[in-house]
Design an enzyme around this catalytic site. Structure first.
Site, PDB file in Angstrom:
ATOM      1  N   GLU A 143       0.532  -8.335   1.302  1.00  0.00           N
ATOM      2  CA  GLU A 143       1.266  -7.380   0.462  1.00  0.00           C
ATOM      3  C   GLU A 143       0.690  -7.470  -0.936  1.00  0.00           C
ATOM      4  O   GLU A 143      -0.257  -8.209  -1.176  1.00  0.00           O
ATOM      5  CB  GLU A 143       2.755  -7.728   0.461  1.00  0.00           C
ATOM      6  N   ARG A 202      20.148  -9.475   1.665  1.00  0.00           N
ATOM      7  CA  ARG A 202      18.887 -10.236   1.576  1.00  0.00           C
ATOM      8  C   ARG A 202      19.046 -11.447   0.658  1.00  0.00           C
ATOM      9  O   ARG A 202      18.495 -12.516   0.913  1.00  0.00           O
ATOM     10  CB  ARG A 202      17.741  -9.329   1.111  1.00  0.00           C
ATOM     11  N   LYS A 246      13.171 -14.517  -1.136  1.00  0.00           N
ATOM     12  CA  LYS A 246      12.926 -14.015  -2.488  1.00  0.00           C
ATOM     13  C   LYS A 246      13.432 -15.090  -3.450  1.00  0.00           C
ATOM     14  O   LYS A 246      14.555 -15.035  -3.946  1.00  0.00           O
ATOM     15  CB  LYS A 246      13.636 -12.665  -2.681  1.00  0.00           C
TER      16      LYS A 246
HETATM   17  N1  PMP Z   1       6.855  -7.834  -2.057  1.00  0.00           N
HETATM   18  C1  PMP Z   1       7.190  -8.654  -3.052  1.00  0.00           C
HETATM   19  C2  PMP Z   1       6.447  -9.932  -3.208  1.00  0.00           C
HETATM   20  C3  PMP Z   1       8.225  -8.312  -3.947  1.00  0.00           C
HETATM   21  O1  PMP Z   1       8.572  -9.123  -4.931  1.00  0.00           O
HETATM   22  C4  PMP Z   1       8.880  -7.078  -3.769  1.00  0.00           C
HETATM   23  C5  PMP Z   1      10.003  -6.689  -4.680  1.00  0.00           C
HETATM   24  N2  PMP Z   1       9.578  -6.436  -5.985  1.00  0.00           N
HETATM   25  C6  PMP Z   1       8.473  -6.236  -2.729  1.00  0.00           C
HETATM   26  C7  PMP Z   1       7.473  -6.662  -1.873  1.00  0.00           C
HETATM   27  C8  PMP Z   1       9.142  -4.928  -2.481  1.00  0.00           C
HETATM   28  O2  PMP Z   1      10.439  -5.157  -1.981  1.00  0.00           O
HETATM   29  P1  PMP Z   1      11.645  -4.161  -2.250  1.00  0.00           P
HETATM   30  O3  PMP Z   1      11.252  -2.858  -1.683  1.00  0.00           O
HETATM   31  O4  PMP Z   1      12.794  -4.771  -1.561  1.00  0.00           O
HETATM   32  O5  PMP Z   1      11.802  -4.081  -3.745  1.00  0.00           O
END
Ligand code: PMP
Length: 286
Positions: A184, A52, A151
């Protein structure tokens, strides 16, 4: 033991791990990052996180100066050097130092930083009782402006929403997208369960495609649940039987109210609890 940080190919004492004030990561949030858990000395789903990271970098035309395999090895070396058994890895790649100005052609030498540290979790009572949530008035970045699938080091969108959550006494906040649909939370993905059907917003709702989200979708399907990626609105959450969040730090955590509306019976639900147990079994084997 003093902490050592990986920076551009070497492990150095934390105090010596520094970047230029002209680094565009600092000046413009120009760079990408990952947050990864270490369980019992194993870096959990490291390859997925590294993949990622490279995809985020590709999307912002940032060329990471080491290969994917070298990155995996560097993360493992940093965890070993810091003797982290249970903790957290922060992987950062900045655009590098440049002139004052946005032009990426006037920067050079992207900086790769790997920090292996301990982790601060939500308080245990929130895992036990579930968390209340509020909706932030700050909407998630429009995918056509800054795609949430990237990200990037520019997390102000999430920080502004998180401020609204903490002002309301919540540890997280729900973010809607530009269409008014559920996107989210500021650092977690969201799921609901209604009449046994598990639903979560699709990536084109403008979300980060969480690695925990994808893992939990897999676990739920393995357990025989029907999981669908569909657009959701807040009404769907208000009227759901169960709601939970997923994230690298949070793992699986129940949500028991949104904007003052109790969800289900107001306590963590049975499917959420089961998925949390399955996730813990995967990560810790207990
Ligand atoms: N959404 C956002 C905006 C995030 O920054 C994160 C990670 N902290 C997540 C969702 C969750 O992603 P992951 O399961 O890959 O940590």
């Amino acid at each position: 033991m003093s902490k050592s940080v990986y920076i551009n190919g070497s492990l150095v004492p934390a105090a010596e791990a520094t970047v230029s004030v002209f680094d565009h990561g600092l000046l413009y949030g120009d760079g990408v990052f990952e947050g990864i858990r270490v369980y019992d000395g194993n870096v959990f789903l490291l390859q997925d996180h590294v993949n990622r990271l490279y995809e985020s970098a590709q999307a912002i035309r940032l060329s990471i100066p080491i290969t994917n395999d070298q990155m995996v090895a560097a993360v493992n070396d940093t965890v070993t050097a810091n003797q982290i058994s249970d903790g957290y890895v922060r992987l950062v790649v900045t655009r590098g130092a440049g002139t004052l100005g946005l032009d990426i052609r006037k920067t050079s030498d992207p900086v790769v930083i790997i920090i292996a540290d301990t982790i601060t979790l939500y308080p245990p009572e929130i895992y036990e009782n579930g968390m209340p949530l509020v909706t932030a008035s700050t909407i998630r970045n429009h995918p056509g402006a800054l795609n949430p699938r990237i990200k990037s080091l520019n997390y102000l969108n999430n920080i502004l929403a998180k401020i609204e959550g903490t002002d309301a006494g919540c540890v997280e906040a729900l973010m809607l997208n530009h269409k008014g649909e559920v996107a989210e939370c500021t650092g977690d993905n969201v799921f609901i369960i209604k009449n046994g059907l598990i639903r979560t917003p699709p990536t084109d709702a403008g979300i980060l495609e969480g690695i925990t989200r994808n893992t939990v979708i897999g676990l739920a399907r393995e357990a025989g649940h029907d999981v669908r990626e569909t657009a959701l609105v807040r009404h769907d959450i208000y009227t759901s039987d169960e709601c939970f969040l997923t994230g690298t730090a949070a793992e699986v955590i129940a949500v028991v109210s949104l904007d003052g509306r109790q969800i289900g019976s107001g306590v963590p639900g049975p499917i959420t609890q089961d998925l949390r147990d399955r996730f813990q079994l995967l990560t810790r084997g207990d």
